[in-house]
Design a protein around this motif. Sequence first.
Motif, PDB file in Angstrom:
ATOM      1  N   ILE A 250      34.024 -41.251 -13.430  1.00  8.78           N
ATOM      2  CA  ILE A 250      33.404 -40.191 -14.208  1.00  8.78           C
ATOM      3  C   ILE A 250      31.908 -40.480 -14.225  1.00  8.78           C
ATOM      4  O   ILE A 250      31.491 -41.602 -14.517  1.00  8.78           O
ATOM      5  N   LYS A 251      31.120 -39.456 -13.900  1.00 10.93           N
ATOM      6  CA  LYS A 251      29.668 -39.644 -13.870  1.00 10.93           C
ATOM      7  C   LYS A 251      28.987 -38.462 -14.530  1.00 10.93           C
ATOM      8  O   LYS A 251      29.264 -37.304 -14.207  1.00 10.93           O
ATOM      9  N   ASP A 252      28.084 -38.753 -15.460  1.00  8.65           N
ATOM     10  CA  ASP A 252      27.244 -37.729 -16.058  1.00  8.65           C
ATOM     11  C   ASP A 252      25.977 -37.634 -15.228  1.00  8.65           C
ATOM     12  O   ASP A 252      25.229 -38.604 -15.100  1.00  8.65           O
ATOM     13  N   HIS A 253      25.734 -36.467 -14.650  1.00  9.31           N
ATOM     14  CA  HIS A 253      24.624 -36.318 -13.716  1.00  9.31           C
ATOM     15  C   HIS A 253      23.271 -36.226 -14.413  1.00  9.31           C
ATOM     16  O   HIS A 253      22.231 -36.329 -13.751  1.00  9.31           O
ATOM     17  N   ARG A 254      23.255 -36.067 -15.720  1.00 13.46           N
ATOM     18  CA  ARG A 254      21.993 -36.023 -16.453  1.00 13.46           C
ATOM     19  C   ARG A 254      21.439 -37.423 -16.702  1.00 13.46           C
ATOM     20  O   ARG A 254      20.227 -37.616 -16.797  1.00 13.46           O
ATOM     21  N   THR A 255      22.349 -38.385 -16.832  1.00 10.49           N
ATOM     22  CA  THR A 255      21.932 -39.741 -17.214  1.00 10.49           C
ATOM     23  C   THR A 255      22.345 -40.803 -16.195  1.00 10.49           C
ATOM     24  O   THR A 255      21.889 -41.945 -16.292  1.00 10.49           O
ATOM     25  N   ASN A 256      23.257 -40.445 -15.270  1.00  7.58           N
ATOM     26  CA  ASN A 256      23.855 -41.380 -14.312  1.00  7.58           C
ATOM     27  C   ASN A 256      24.758 -42.409 -14.974  1.00  7.58           C
ATOM     28  O   ASN A 256      25.098 -43.429 -14.358  1.00  7.58           O
ATOM     29  N   VAL A 257      25.158 -42.174 -16.227  1.00 11.16           N
ATOM     30  CA  VAL A 257      26.142 -43.042 -16.881  1.00 11.16           C
ATOM     31  C   VAL A 257      27.491 -42.819 -16.206  1.00 11.16           C
ATOM     32  O   VAL A 257      27.916 -41.673 -16.001  1.00 11.16           O
ATOM     33  N   GLU A 258      28.167 -43.908 -15.841  1.00 16.27           N
ATOM     34  CA  GLU A 258      29.426 -43.840 -15.104  1.00 16.27           C
ATOM     35  C   GLU A 258      30.512 -44.657 -15.795  1.00 16.27           C
ATOM     36  O   GLU A 258      30.220 -45.573 -16.556  1.00 16.27           O
ATOM     37  N   SER A 259      31.763 -44.319 -15.484  1.00 17.17           N
ATOM     38  CA  SER A 259      32.908 -45.103 -15.935  1.00 17.17           C
ATOM     39  C   SER A 259      34.038 -44.918 -14.939  1.00 17.17           C
ATOM     40  O   SER A 259      34.281 -43.804 -14.463  1.00 17.17           O
ATOM     41  N   SER A 260      34.728 -46.001 -14.621  1.00 14.01           N
ATOM     42  CA  SER A 260      35.909 -45.926 -13.754  1.00 14.01           C
ATOM     43  C   SER A 260      37.188 -45.770 -14.566  1.00 14.01           C
ATOM     44  O   SER A 260      38.272 -45.678 -14.002  1.00 14.01           O
ATOM     45  N   ASN A 261      37.046 -45.718 -15.887  1.00 10.31           N
ATOM     46  CA  ASN A 261      38.196 -45.627 -16.791  1.00 10.31           C
ATOM     47  C   ASN A 261      38.635 -44.163 -16.946  1.00 10.31           C
ATOM     48  O   ASN A 261      38.733 -43.629 -18.049  1.00 10.31           O
ATOM     49  N   VAL A 262      38.921 -43.508 -15.818  1.00  4.69           N
ATOM     50  CA  VAL A 262      39.108 -42.065 -15.809  1.00  4.69           C
ATOM     51  C   VAL A 262      40.351 -41.645 -16.585  1.00  4.69           C
ATOM     52  O   VAL A 262      40.305 -40.729 -17.414  1.00  4.69           O
ATOM     53  N   GLU A 263      41.501 -42.290 -16.299  1.00  6.19           N
ATOM     54  CA  GLU A 263      42.748 -41.869 -16.949  1.00  6.19           C
ATOM     55  C   GLU A 263      42.674 -42.003 -18.462  1.00  6.19           C
ATOM     56  O   GLU A 263      43.137 -41.130 -19.195  1.00  6.19           O
ATOM     57  N   GLN A 264      42.085 -43.086 -18.933  1.00  3.59           N
ATOM     58  CA  GLN A 264      42.016 -43.310 -20.382  1.00  3.59           C
ATOM     59  C   GLN A 264      41.079 -42.296 -21.049  1.00  3.59           C
ATOM     60  O   GLN A 264      41.333 -41.858 -22.170  1.00  3.59           O
ATOM     61  N   ILE A 265      40.019 -41.918 -20.359  1.00  2.72           N
ATOM     62  CA  ILE A 265      39.102 -40.929 -20.932  1.00  2.72           C
ATOM     63  C   ILE A 265      39.744 -39.547 -20.956  1.00  2.72           C
ATOM     64  O   ILE A 265      39.634 -38.812 -21.943  1.00  2.72           O
ATOM     65  N   LEU A 266      40.445 -39.175 -19.888  1.00  2.49           N
ATOM     66  CA  LEU A 266      41.057 -37.852 -19.815  1.00  2.49           C
ATOM     67  C   LEU A 266      42.348 -37.737 -20.623  1.00  2.49           C
ATOM     68  O   LEU A 266      42.595 -36.706 -21.259  1.00  2.49           O
ATOM     69  N   ASP A 267      43.176 -38.779 -20.579  1.00  2.00           N
ATOM     70  CA  ASP A 267      44.525 -38.678 -21.142  1.00  2.00           C
ATOM     71  C   ASP A 267      44.834 -39.682 -22.244  1.00  2.00           C
ATOM     72  O   ASP A 267      45.876 -39.580 -22.892  1.00  2.00           O
ATOM     73  N   GLY A 268      43.950 -40.666 -22.451  1.00  2.00           N
ATOM     74  CA  GLY A 268      44.251 -41.713 -23.410  1.00  2.00           C
ATOM     75  C   GLY A 268      43.726 -41.407 -24.801  1.00  2.00           C
ATOM     76  O   GLY A 268      43.282 -40.289 -25.091  1.00  2.00           O
TER      77      GLY A 268
END
Length: 287
Positions: A250-268
Amino acid sequence: ELAALVDSEEERRQLEAQVEAVRRRIRAMTLDASFSEERGDDLECTIRIQPGAGGRDAEDWADMLLKMYERWVRFNADQVGWELIHSAQDEDARSLTIGGLWAYGWCRHEHGVHRLVRLSPFDTDQRRHTSFAAVTVTPLVPEEEAPSIDAAKDLRIDTYRASSKGGQHANTTDSAVRVTHLPTGIVVTCQQERSQHQNRAVALKSLHVRLREHRQRELDAQRQTAHAGLDDVSFGNQIRSYVLHPYRMIKDHRTNVESSNVEQILDGPGRHLDSFLRDNTLKMLID
């Protein structure tokens, strides 16, 4: 450097935990200080999610975002007393209304186009699909809201002699009142009442009305500016990408903040999205 001064591994771990606790506290204080009642950050708000390009996958993506935000609100209900006032789905859009501590202040950063890349569950050939959804965040202003005024800091009150026709009814005291709201420059006057106290009371009531109108105009302008950027809900306009294939990020294109914790962010649990949004908002403030 501090870790080098301790003698044992246990002491080092305790010191690191204390340093991390201080960092978290500083981050929380920085974020809290960034919110403003003048901007409407304390208001309830509605998040509206409209499917964009991507067909059936885009419809599903809008449903996923709605559930993600619902879990985030429930997490903050336990943490800071947020309330999920309303949640709904229809053919055109999904929406939820949120109230609580700095609700609009947090949610307004979600306004924009959100992009999902994944292997489509609706494609029998399991091909990769890209879907888009437009997230619109709108503050809700109570009709009878009384604007917050710090009289000592925000107001300058001047008195002067009211005009009259002279004679026995000529005003010989400074009973007229002029109130200036320094943050906005709004000026109201009153001289029709007999006493300075009465004129002051009338002028302050008038100022409250003018401030409500001023705030509503500001919020309307914010909505128009924000909505203007959501006309094209497709590639190239996204504020954030959620990639599930061929890698997970997951990447925010305004800040370049990223996370590989995709499932937990979307479904957790909502705490994972909350952590990501805190990092992202803090980066916006720093930049």
